[in-house]
Design an enzyme around this catalytic site. Structure first.
Site, PDB file in Angstrom:
ATOM      1  N   GLU A   1      -6.347  -9.626   0.240  1.00 37.63           N
ATOM      2  CA  GLU A   1      -6.145 -10.830   1.044  1.00 37.63           C
ATOM      3  C   GLU A   1      -7.336 -11.153   1.933  1.00 37.63           C
ATOM      4  O   GLU A   1      -7.568 -12.306   2.289  1.00 37.63           O
ATOM      5  CB  GLU A   1      -4.884 -10.682   1.900  1.00 37.63           C
ATOM      6  CG  GLU A   1      -5.042  -9.937   3.222  1.00 37.63           C
ATOM      7  CD  GLU A   1      -5.462  -8.477   3.071  1.00 37.63           C
ATOM      8  OE1 GLU A   1      -6.133  -7.961   3.980  1.00 37.63           O
ATOM      9  OE2 GLU A   1      -5.123  -7.849   2.048  1.00 37.63           O
TER      10      GLU A   1
ATOM     11  N   ASP B   1      -7.837  -2.959  10.307  1.00 41.28           N
ATOM     12  CA  ASP B   1      -8.285  -3.983   9.362  1.00 41.28           C
ATOM     13  C   ASP B   1      -8.731  -5.259  10.066  1.00 41.28           C
ATOM     14  O   ASP B   1      -9.125  -6.224   9.414  1.00 41.28           O
ATOM     15  CB  ASP B   1      -7.177  -4.300   8.349  1.00 41.28           C
ATOM     16  CG  ASP B   1      -7.721  -4.694   6.988  1.00 41.28           C
ATOM     17  OD1 ASP B   1      -8.903  -4.402   6.711  1.00 41.28           O
ATOM     18  OD2 ASP B   1      -6.979  -5.296   6.194  1.00 41.28           O
TER      19      ASP B   1
ATOM     20  N   ARG C   1     -10.524 -11.256   1.406  1.00 42.82           N
ATOM     21  CA  ARG C   1     -11.508 -12.173   0.826  1.00 42.82           C
ATOM     22  C   ARG C   1     -10.995 -13.610   0.814  1.00 42.82           C
ATOM     23  O   ARG C   1     -11.796 -14.550   0.790  1.00 42.82           O
ATOM     24  CB  ARG C   1     -11.897 -11.702  -0.576  1.00 42.82           C
ATOM     25  CG  ARG C   1     -10.798 -11.751  -1.610  1.00 42.82           C
ATOM     26  CD  ARG C   1     -11.091 -10.809  -2.775  1.00 42.82           C
ATOM     27  NE  ARG C   1     -10.998  -9.411  -2.368  1.00 42.82           N
ATOM     28  CZ  ARG C   1     -11.285  -8.390  -3.175  1.00 42.82           C
ATOM     29  NH1 ARG C   1     -11.659  -8.610  -4.419  1.00 42.82           N
ATOM     30  NH2 ARG C   1     -11.179  -7.145  -2.745  1.00 42.82           N
TER      31      ARG C   1
ATOM     32  N   LYS D   1       0.825  -1.198   0.000  1.00 43.89           N
ATOM     33  CA  LYS D   1       0.000   0.000   0.000  1.00 43.89           C
ATOM     34  C   LYS D   1       0.870   1.263   0.000  1.00 43.89           C
ATOM     35  O   LYS D   1       2.038   1.224   0.392  1.00 43.89           O
ATOM     36  CB  LYS D   1      -0.874   0.022   1.269  1.00 43.89           C
ATOM     37  CG  LYS D   1      -1.913  -1.069   1.365  1.00 43.89           C
ATOM     38  CD  LYS D   1      -2.629  -0.980   2.704  1.00 43.89           C
ATOM     39  CE  LYS D   1      -3.694  -2.056   2.863  1.00 43.89           C
ATOM     40  NZ  LYS D   1      -4.848  -1.854   1.966  1.00 43.89           N
TER      41      LYS D   1
END
Length: 305
Positions: free
Chosen positions: A153, A92, A155, A81
């Protein structure tokens, strides 16, 4: 917080009898083969954990399974990122924290329901053992997935946890909570969560609980057009869609592949899980995580037969 610390927190919050923590890499046999895809874990020296919480408040009734994404820190992996706001990626794990909050509340309220919480907890870090763009992995449910972006990642771990929950517990319904896509923030902003479901009955109950609790959701469509967008030339599916088009929905389509016909609803809480620019002020929400989904989830379970 690391995955191991997350597991310890769940044990403290819910008690050792209610909380189980598995290492899906070293103890795959003990974990009954769950989480064959641990591609987003090996880049970090902090091993992933699979946290399972169980509450039994009603005899002879199938449970509702709750799954929460808990990437304790997400750098994006090899598809790293930008540095700007990467510090916020400590949030997250909010989907997993939402599931923990719901399980804790259901237990303290002694609701007459059976609920299972499944929290895949992992760090997504770049490293020599990290999974790479172009890799093809086999998911727990049996399908193969082509990796085009290692920053997608969430999912992957959600899909395995969903498949495990459906196979192991044969639930009457499955709900998942995840800070899944920036696309959902673009579409709905920081005050409304995205809702995707394969069952109109569940979606209707969720909307009623949303109105009652003030935790706003907006249902997005899911049909074969979106499923086609994640078809792969080299595997059954790919972990991203087509460019920036319908990113929140194609991510949900990936998850739908894991649940089959089991009634399911997905909450994309990327915009609502913590205080961001444009978040409406609420007296009970200090800066930081909001706990979005706990009130809604508890009300849904309390009103479900």
């Amino acid at each position: 917080m690391r995955p191991s610390a997350h597991g310890r927190l769940c044990k403290v919050a819910c008690g050792k009898k209610q909380a189980q923590v598995h290492n899906p890499i070293k103890k795959r046999a003990a974990a009954k083969g769950v989480w064959r895809n641990h591609g987003s874990g090996p880049g970090s020296k902090n091993e992933p954990k699979l946290i399972i919480l169980e509450y039994n408040g009603k005899k002879d009734d199938r449970p509702t399974v709750l799954v929460g994404k808990a990437v304790t820190f997400d750098t994006g992996g090899i598809s790293i990122k930008p540095a700007d706001k990467m510090d916020e990626m400590k949030f997250d794990k909010c989907g997993g924290c939402t599931v923990l909050g719901i399980m804790k509340a259901v237990s303290e309220l002694k609701l007459p329901v059976n609920v299972v919480g499944i929290i895949p907890s992992v760090e997504n870090m770049p490293g020599g053992e990290s999974y790479r763009p172009g890799d093809i992995i086999r998911m727990y449910g049996g399908s193969t997935a082509e990796i085009l972006n290692t920053d997608a990642e969430g999912r992957l771990i959600l899909s395995d946890a969903l498949s495990y929950g459906v196979k192991t517990y044969k639930p009457k319904a499955v709900l998942d909570f995840a800070t899944l896509t920036g696309a959902c923030i673009v579409a709905l902003g920081p005050n409304v969560a995205g809702l995707v479901s394969n069952n109109n009955g569940i979606a209707s109950k969720i909307r009623k609980s949303s109105e009652k609790t003030g935790e706003e959701v907006w249902q997005l469509p899911l049909n074969d057009d979106y499923t086609d967008m994640i078809k792969s030339d080299y595997a059954d599916i790919k972990n991203v869609g087509i460019g920036r088009a319908a990113g929140a929905i194609t991510a949900a389509a990936f998850l739908a592949n894991a649940v089959g016909t089991t009634p399911w609803a997905h909450f994309d809480i990327a915009g609502t899980a913590w205080i961001q620019t444009g978040t409406k002020e609420k007296s009970y929400n200090p800066k930081g995580a909001t706990g979005f989904g706990v009130r809604l989830g508890v009300d849904y379970l309390a009103s479900s037969p």
